[in-house]
Scaffold this active site. Structure first.
Site, short mmCIF file in Angstrom:
data_model
loop_
_atom_site.label_atom_id
_atom_site.label_comp_id
_atom_site.label_asym_id
_atom_site.label_seq_id
_atom_site.Cartn_x
_atom_site.Cartn_y
_atom_site.Cartn_z
N GLY A 132 -37.45 -28.42 -7.85
CA GLY A 132 -37.50 -27.00 -8.26
C GLY A 132 -38.80 -26.69 -8.97
O GLY A 132 -38.82 -26.51 -10.19
N TYR A 133 -39.87 -26.63 -8.21
CA TYR A 133 -41.18 -26.27 -8.79
C TYR A 133 -41.51 -24.82 -8.47
O TYR A 133 -41.66 -23.99 -9.34
CB TYR A 133 -42.29 -27.16 -8.20
CG TYR A 133 -42.44 -28.54 -8.78
CD1 TYR A 133 -41.43 -29.14 -9.52
CD2 TYR A 133 -43.60 -29.27 -8.56
CE1 TYR A 133 -41.58 -30.42 -10.02
CE2 TYR A 133 -43.77 -30.55 -9.07
CZ TYR A 133 -42.77 -31.13 -9.78
OH TYR A 133 -42.92 -32.40 -10.27
N SER A 166 -36.53 -27.33 -0.94
CA SER A 166 -36.07 -28.09 0.23
C SER A 166 -34.80 -28.86 -0.12
O SER A 166 -34.73 -29.51 -1.18
CB SER A 166 -37.12 -29.10 0.69
OG SER A 166 -38.29 -28.44 1.06
N GLU A 249 -45.99 -37.56 -4.41
CA GLU A 249 -45.67 -36.83 -3.18
C GLU A 249 -46.83 -36.95 -2.20
O GLU A 249 -46.64 -37.21 -1.02
CB GLU A 249 -45.43 -35.36 -3.52
CG GLU A 249 -44.99 -34.52 -2.33
CD GLU A 249 -44.53 -33.11 -2.74
OE1 GLU A 249 -44.85 -32.67 -3.85
OE2 GLU A 249 -43.85 -32.48 -1.92
C1 LIG Z 1 -41.72 -26.53 4.41
C2 LIG Z 1 -41.95 -26.32 2.93
C3 LIG Z 1 -41.18 -27.01 2.03
C4 LIG Z 1 -41.37 -26.80 0.67
N1 LIG Z 1 -40.54 -27.46 -0.22
C5 LIG Z 1 -40.66 -27.21 -1.55
C6 LIG Z 1 -39.77 -27.83 -2.50
O1 LIG Z 1 -38.87 -28.60 -2.12
N2 LIG Z 1 -39.89 -27.52 -3.80
C7 LIG Z 1 -40.85 -26.66 -4.26
O2 LIG Z 1 -40.92 -26.45 -5.46
N3 LIG Z 1 -41.73 -26.06 -3.40
C8 LIG Z 1 -41.65 -26.32 -2.06
N4 LIG Z 1 -42.50 -25.69 -1.17
C9 LIG Z 1 -43.47 -24.71 -1.67
C10 LIG Z 1 -44.90 -25.18 -1.64
O3 LIG Z 1 -45.15 -26.11 -2.64
C11 LIG Z 1 -45.78 -23.92 -1.78
O4 LIG Z 1 -45.57 -23.13 -0.63
C12 LIG Z 1 -47.24 -24.27 -1.92
O5 LIG Z 1 -47.50 -24.89 -3.15
C13 LIG Z 1 -48.13 -23.02 -1.80
O6 LIG Z 1 -47.70 -22.05 -2.68
P1 LIG Z 1 -47.40 -20.54 -2.19
O7 LIG Z 1 -46.53 -20.61 -0.99
O8 LIG Z 1 -46.91 -19.78 -3.37
O9 LIG Z 1 -48.80 -19.99 -1.71
P2 LIG Z 1 -49.97 -19.44 -2.64
O10 LIG Z 1 -50.18 -20.41 -3.77
O11 LIG Z 1 -49.69 -18.03 -2.98
O12 LIG Z 1 -51.21 -19.54 -1.68
C14 LIG Z 1 -51.50 -18.53 -0.68
C15 LIG Z 1 -52.82 -18.91 -0.04
O13 LIG Z 1 -53.87 -18.85 -1.04
C16 LIG Z 1 -54.58 -20.09 -1.08
N5 LIG Z 1 -54.96 -20.41 -2.47
C17 LIG Z 1 -54.18 -20.34 -3.56
N6 LIG Z 1 -54.86 -20.76 -4.66
C18 LIG Z 1 -56.11 -21.11 -4.23
C19 LIG Z 1 -57.27 -21.62 -4.88
N7 LIG Z 1 -57.27 -21.87 -6.19
N8 LIG Z 1 -58.34 -21.87 -4.12
C20 LIG Z 1 -58.36 -21.61 -2.77
N9 LIG Z 1 -57.28 -21.12 -2.11
C21 LIG Z 1 -56.17 -20.87 -2.82
C22 LIG Z 1 -53.57 -21.12 -0.57
O14 LIG Z 1 -54.23 -22.27 -0.07
C23 LIG Z 1 -52.85 -20.32 0.52
O15 LIG Z 1 -53.59 -20.34 1.70
C24 LIG Z 1 -42.36 -25.89 0.21
C25 LIG Z 1 -43.15 -25.21 1.13
C26 LIG Z 1 -42.94 -25.40 2.48
C27 LIG Z 1 -43.81 -24.64 3.43
#
Ligand SMILES: Cc1cc2nc3c(=O)[nH]c(=O)nc-3n(C[C@H](O)[C@H](O)[C@H](O)COP(=O)(O)OP(=O)(O)OC[C@H]3O[C@@H](n4cnc5c(N)ncnc54)[C@H](O)[C@@H]3O)c2cc1C
Length: 399
Positions: A132-133, A166, A249
């Site tokens: 739960g992050y 997930s 991870e």
């Molecule tokens: C299949 C799947 C399983 C997952 N499972 C889990 C889970 O079990 N638990 C959990 O907690 N999370 C989970 N996640 C979430 C995952 O960790 C996040 O989707 C990921 O960290 C990206 O965050 P966001 O989706 O909020 O995108 P954002 O952080 O909003 O990013 C949007 C875009 O901006 C870019 N961006 C953001 N910051 C920067 C920066 N500083 N420099 C350059 N580019 C940047 C990113 O690369 C991306 O292209 C899962 C995601 C997926 C797709």
């Protein structure tokens, strides 16, 4: 540098290969090849039984120290284990989050009581975990988590929303990042709390993905409870613990996974030979590129292992997630191009997809989860190459 496995390592390879060949028969023959990306719901009960069978035979958590129920395997033997697991077509593991993320985190940061309470049930496959992050406004910018935990007597009261969790639906426990110190700066405000999932204060809403299945969910916490002593690390120091989990991870996800990729590439090659796609010069080039990419991954894994000191991977490990995620996403596209128009047809109504179609759709997310490609590039630039840090936005003014 010697990239060969020793004779003892090869004997170990024969041992695990023989065990798997024997175990994946009878009632477990049906789980072969199931439960991979985009197929997480397939035969869940059977795969849970498989997890327990692995556990009772000592084939879960093989890299953990023996005192915590593992086998204390060296990195190279862990790779062999994962290679043979994939080669045998053994199913996607339902307990992988507990084994690869929470377990190593507890071993590094947990109290003795926490280790005794939680580790054995991960080893045996009795308790499954989710992470739960992420929240709607905290993904890459994880320090922005807003879910709050307040100490009320001998319990934490947790309120907020997580997303993309997930396996939330089938997990008994979640390790959640919660804001416990409202007045502290972000990196000292967060605690890492172990929360039971089966309680009235938690509502899980599955999110339907392109694959038609729900590998992840939104999770709403409304005065959900957690025991006061189920904070991992110091209260307010959850950021440090969370970063530990992310390091696990990013590394653990790479070990031995090339064999699963190899199986997928072979399936694609087979189709290309049968439907004539392999005759096309551009397609041949792309298939050869994919083959080369998998060899590079293997060479890099062996190079990392041969440099690993005391079981710790060096900074070259930082390119692994970026490399495999980008390669695998392209493989999904290649699979669809090899299939041609057939790639757009469902096997049967209403939306029964083939393994390769599910793989293609799921690989869209490879470059997002466990740190997006952009974040991986920042990590490589700042931590491996020592380039100047990316400017961080100033914290919002306090209201
Ligand atoms: C299949 C799947 C399983 C997952 N499972 C889990 C889970 O079990 N638990 C959990 O907690 N999370 C989970 N996640 C979430 C995952 O960790 C996040 O989707 C990921 O960290 C990206 O965050 P966001 O989706 O909020 O995108 P954002 O952080 O909003 O990013 C949007 C875009 O901006 C870019 N961006 C953001 N910051 C920067 C920066 N500083 N420099 C350059 N580019 C940047 C990113 O690369 C991306 O292209 C899962 C995601 C997926 C797709």
């Amino acid at each position: 540098m010697d990239l060969r496995f020793s004779e003892e390592d090869e004997a170990f390879r024969r041992e695990i290969a023989a065990w798997l060949a024997d175990a994946l028969t009878g009632e477990f023959a049906c789980v072969k090849g199931r439960g991979g990306p985009g197929d997480e719901h397939a035969l869940f009960e059977e795969r849970l039984a498989w997890e327990k069978k692995l556990g009772s035979a000592g084939w879960t958590c093989v890299g953990w120290p023996e005192e915590h129920g593992g086998r204390g395997l060296s990195l190279s033997r862990q790779v062999i284990y994962h290679e043979e697991y994939a080669r045998a077509g053994a199913p996607g593991r339902v307990g992988h989050i507990g084994e690869t993320l929470l377990g190593p985190t507890l071993i590094a940061f947990g109290t003795e009581e926490q280790k005794k309470r939680f580790l054995p049930k991960i080893v045996s496959g009795e308790e499954l975990w989710c992470q739960g992050y992420s929240e709607p406004n905290a993904g890459s910018d994880l320090a922005n988590v807003q879910t709050k935990a307040e100490l009320q007597g001998d319990r934490w009261s947790i309120t907020g929303q997580k997303i993309w969790t997930s396996g939330a639906e089938w997990s008994q426990w979640c390790f959640a990042l919660c804001r416990t110190e409202p007045d502290a700066p972000s990196h000292q405000a967060i605690s890492y709390i172990l929360v039971p999932m089966n309680q009235p204060g938690i509502e899980i809403r599955p999110i339907v993905q392109m694959t038609g299945t729900s590998e992840f969910s939104e999770v709403f916490y409304d005065d959900a409870g957690a025991a006061v002593d189920h904070v991992v690390g110091e209260r307010g120091q959850g950021w440090k613990v969370a970063m530990g989990t992310l390091a696990f991870e990013r590394v653990a996800s790479t070990l031995g996974q090339q064999h699963m990729f190899q199986n997928e590439l072979e399936a694609i090659l087979q189709i290309a030979r049968e439907n004539g796609a392999a005759e096309d010069p551009v397609m041949r080039q792309r298939l050869a590129d994919a083959w080369i990419g998998i060899r590079i991954m293997r060479m890099n894994a062996l190079r990392m292992l041969s440099h690993a000191e005391d079981g710790t991977l060096g900074r070259e490990a930082m390119i692994t997630k970026l490399y495999w995620a980008t390669w695998h996403r392209s493989l999904g596209k290649l699979a669809m191009d090899v299939l041609g128009p057939a790639s757009e047809m469902a096997e049967s109504a209403p939306y029964e997809l083939t393994g390769l179609q599910r793989m293609y759709l799921f690989t869209r997310s490879d470059t997002i989860y466990a740190g997006t490609n952009q974040i991986q590039r920042n990590i490589i630039a700042e931590r491996a190459l020592g380039l100047p840090r990316e400017p961080r936005p100033a914290p919002p003014p306090k209201s």
